[in-house]
Design an enzyme around this catalytic site. Structure first.
Site: not given
Ligand code: BEZ
Length: 173
Positions: A8-12, A83
């Site tokens: 799940f990606g929610y930023g960059s 990250e």
């Protein structure tokens, strides 16, 4: 991890994919909210003047929308390196358009050394305006995230509030 896994990606990750993936879908996680509460002393700031990047904060009943990527296990090695700085992998159930699937996400917990937490909105804006790191300006990060969420037909009031105060495009500040 033995096979392809949903991340799940929610930023960059939503707007900067420098990693291979097998599939990508709009996705959400339940019980979390996105906040610019994590310090960045590498990508969007420096150790003496860290920028602000997103993490997820537990929030009962709320949903955070983003994008899920199906990736091979070896891709995590690249992302763990990218990250580093307070984030760690969490197992999570992801909502996809037609299904619920197990997945993984990166979260910077409140007890990590780079965690900044909340601040008055004007102070956050001033910090973001000022900061830049190896990956570029902190303003670019906010505006690219806002743009990527809108492209997914999602808006996040916290991101939109900051983006509106900073300018509407990465070039517009
Ligand atoms: C994300 O886009 O989900 C993300 C990117 C960097 C660190 C943590 C999360």
């Amino acid at each position: 991890m033995t096979g392809p896994t949903w991340l799940f990606g929610y930023g960059s990750l939503i707007w900067r994919q420098d990693f291979p993936f097998l599939d990508a879908r709009p996705a959400f996680v339940t019980g979390w909210e996105r906040r610019f509460w994590q310090g960045s002393h590498d990508h969007r700031g420096v150790p003496d003047d860290p920028g602000r990047v997103v993490t997820l904060i537990r929030s009962s009943g709320r949903r955070c929308y983003g994008r899920a990527f199906l990736i091979e296990p070896d891709v995590f090695e690249h992302l763990d390196h990218r990250e580093i700085n307070g984030y760690r992998r969490y197992p999570v159930d992801l909502g996809l358009p037609q299904a619920q699937v197990p997945g993984v996400m990166y979260v910077a917990d409140t007890d990590n050394p780079a965690f900044l937490g909340d601040a008055p909105i004007d102070a956050m804006v001033a910090q973001i305006r000022r900061c830049a790191g190896a990956s570029g300006t902190n303003v670019e990060y906010v505006l690219e995230l806002a743009r990527a969420l809108r492209a997914l037909d999602e808006t996040d009031p916290h991101v939109e509030d900051l983006a509106a105060r900073l300018g509407t495009t990465p070039e517009g500040h």
